[in-house]
Design a protein around this motif. Sequence first.
Motif, PDB file in Angstrom:
ATOM      1  N   THR A 104       0.859  -1.187   0.000  1.00 20.28           N
ATOM      2  CA  THR A 104       0.000   0.000   0.000  1.00 20.28           C
ATOM      3  C   THR A 104       0.895   1.236   0.000  1.00 20.28           C
ATOM      4  O   THR A 104       1.862   1.320   0.749  1.00 20.28           O
ATOM      5  CB  THR A 104      -0.926   0.037   1.227  1.00 20.28           C
ATOM      6  N   ASN A 105       0.565   2.198  -0.863  1.00 20.93           N
ATOM      7  CA  ASN A 105       1.323   3.443  -0.994  1.00 20.93           C
ATOM      8  C   ASN A 105       0.368   4.611  -0.774  1.00 20.93           C
ATOM      9  O   ASN A 105      -0.585   4.790  -1.534  1.00 20.93           O
ATOM     10  CB  ASN A 105       1.951   3.540  -2.381  1.00 20.93           C
ATOM     11  N   THR A 106       0.626   5.402   0.263  1.00 19.80           N
ATOM     12  CA  THR A 106      -0.282   6.489   0.636  1.00 19.80           C
ATOM     13  C   THR A 106       0.516   7.773   0.825  1.00 19.80           C
ATOM     14  O   THR A 106       1.505   7.785   1.558  1.00 19.80           O
ATOM     15  CB  THR A 106      -1.025   6.155   1.942  1.00 19.80           C
ATOM     16  N   THR A 107       0.058   8.855   0.166  1.00 21.00           N
ATOM     17  CA  THR A 107       0.670  10.175   0.323  1.00 21.00           C
ATOM     18  C   THR A 107      -0.410  11.170   0.710  1.00 21.00           C
ATOM     19  O   THR A 107      -1.427  11.284   0.011  1.00 21.00           O
ATOM     20  CB  THR A 107       1.364  10.628  -0.971  1.00 21.00           C
ATOM     21  N   VAL A 108      -0.206  11.888   1.806  1.00 17.12           N
ATOM     22  CA  VAL A 108      -1.190  12.842   2.329  1.00 17.12           C
ATOM     23  C   VAL A 108      -0.508  14.203   2.465  1.00 17.12           C
ATOM     24  O   VAL A 108       0.488  14.330   3.183  1.00 17.12           O
ATOM     25  CB  VAL A 108      -1.742  12.394   3.691  1.00 17.12           C
ATOM     26  N   SER A 109      -1.044  15.215   1.788  1.00 18.82           N
ATOM     27  CA  SER A 109      -0.453  16.552   1.802  1.00 18.82           C
ATOM     28  C   SER A 109      -1.517  17.604   2.105  1.00 18.82           C
ATOM     29  O   SER A 109      -2.649  17.509   1.611  1.00 18.82           O
ATOM     30  CB  SER A 109       0.177  16.878   0.443  1.00 18.82           C
ATOM     31  N   SER A 110      -1.156  18.577   2.912  1.00 14.64           N
ATOM     32  CA  SER A 110      -2.001  19.764   3.156  1.00 14.64           C
ATOM     33  C   SER A 110      -3.441  19.385   3.495  1.00 14.64           C
ATOM     34  O   SER A 110      -4.394  20.006   3.012  1.00 14.64           O
ATOM     35  CB  SER A 110      -1.979  20.684   1.927  1.00 14.64           C
ATOM     36  N   THR A 111      -3.597  18.367   4.314  1.00 10.82           N
ATOM     37  CA  THR A 111      -4.917  17.795   4.593  1.00 10.82           C
ATOM     38  C   THR A 111      -5.214  17.839   6.093  1.00 10.82           C
ATOM     39  O   THR A 111      -4.308  17.698   6.914  1.00 10.82           O
ATOM     40  CB  THR A 111      -4.983  16.355   4.044  1.00 10.82           C
ATOM     41  N   THR A 112      -6.489  18.019   6.437  1.00 10.08           N
ATOM     42  CA  THR A 112      -6.929  18.027   7.829  1.00 10.08           C
ATOM     43  C   THR A 112      -7.614  16.704   8.154  1.00 10.08           C
ATOM     44  O   THR A 112      -8.666  16.387   7.589  1.00 10.08           O
ATOM     45  CB  THR A 112      -7.897  19.198   8.087  1.00 10.08           C
ATOM     46  N   VAL A 113      -7.003  15.935   9.051  1.00 12.16           N
ATOM     47  CA  VAL A 113      -7.525  14.622   9.448  1.00 12.16           C
ATOM     48  C   VAL A 113      -7.921  14.714  10.921  1.00 12.16           C
ATOM     49  O   VAL A 113      -7.066  14.892  11.787  1.00 12.16           O
ATOM     50  CB  VAL A 113      -6.467  13.523   9.235  1.00 12.16           C
ATOM     51  N   SER A 114      -9.210  14.581  11.216  1.00 17.79           N
ATOM     52  CA  SER A 114      -9.684  14.818  12.586  1.00 17.79           C
ATOM     53  C   SER A 114      -9.297  13.706  13.547  1.00 17.79           C
ATOM     54  O   SER A 114      -9.230  13.921  14.756  1.00 17.79           O
ATOM     55  CB  SER A 114     -11.197  15.031  12.608  1.00 17.79           C
ATOM     56  N   GLU A 115      -9.033  12.504  13.035  1.00 19.90           N
ATOM     57  CA  GLU A 115      -8.655  11.379  13.908  1.00 19.90           C
ATOM     58  C   GLU A 115      -7.261  10.856  13.545  1.00 19.90           C
ATOM     59  O   GLU A 115      -6.279  11.409  13.979  1.00 19.90           O
ATOM     60  CB  GLU A 115      -9.711  10.277  13.840  1.00 19.90           C
ATOM     61  N   SER A 116      -7.162   9.798  12.722  1.00 19.75           N
ATOM     62  CA  SER A 116      -5.874   9.124  12.525  1.00 19.75           C
ATOM     63  C   SER A 116      -5.606   8.764  11.066  1.00 19.75           C
ATOM     64  O   SER A 116      -6.519   8.653  10.249  1.00 19.75           O
ATOM     65  CB  SER A 116      -5.815   7.844  13.365  1.00 19.75           C
ATOM     66  N   ILE A 117      -4.316   8.570  10.779  1.00 21.74           N
ATOM     67  CA  ILE A 117      -3.851   8.085   9.481  1.00 21.74           C
ATOM     68  C   ILE A 117      -3.131   6.761   9.696  1.00 21.74           C
ATOM     69  O   ILE A 117      -2.250   6.649  10.548  1.00 21.74           O
ATOM     70  CB  ILE A 117      -2.887   9.092   8.815  1.00 21.74           C
ATOM     71  N   PHE A 118      -3.505   5.743   8.908  1.00 24.35           N
ATOM     72  CA  PHE A 118      -2.902   4.418   8.989  1.00 24.35           C
ATOM     73  C   PHE A 118      -2.331   4.028   7.627  1.00 24.35           C
ATOM     74  O   PHE A 118      -2.998   4.188   6.606  1.00 24.35           O
ATOM     75  CB  PHE A 118      -3.949   3.362   9.374  1.00 24.35           C
TER      76      PHE A 118
END
Length: 204
Positions: A104-118
Amino acid sequence: SNTQANNIFGGGNAAAVNGNTILNINTQSTISTSIYGGGNLGEILGKSITTISDSTITENIYGAGNKASVGLSETEDATDLTINNTTVKNIYGGGNAAQANGNTNTTVSSTTVSESIFGGGNGTESTVENDTTGEQNLAKVLGNANLIINNGTTTKNIYGGGNLGMVNGNTNVSAISITGSASIYGGGNAAIVGKATYLLVSNC
């Protein structure tokens, strides 16, 4: 643009896709529940490629499917998930009660996540009694979980692995120029990593 929907799936409903899925969501889209790069109860016999930008997601984003696997081989990429300038509750590189049969390949930029990133999947709906390691949970990643978070992304917690679901390979996490994170883990949440964890934290 200005799209409004409930759940969105890159694949089919109780029907397989014999190839890749490509899902693009952008420009002020509002999704009232969740987004899945894969299918709903229908496997993807290829890679799920998902790009989300400038949107609002009430619940969660999954790189893989809902109760349906994605990918062909543990040595190949199962998912590519890219998220930019979006608001969401949780992000999972893997699936919901569903296996990613590869990396799995995940890229998160300039984002608001209210809980968690897995980096891995979500196994809350596929727990097995007395399984304290996530090895029997369906929300596994058979390959590596690769996670990049950067450019002012805000989140409470970051996990390189899965939520109750094991990652068989390595986890690779880069957290660069992020804000508001209470905890960062190279591994998973109540779920083991089969090999090594690699964690880079910079300018946070």
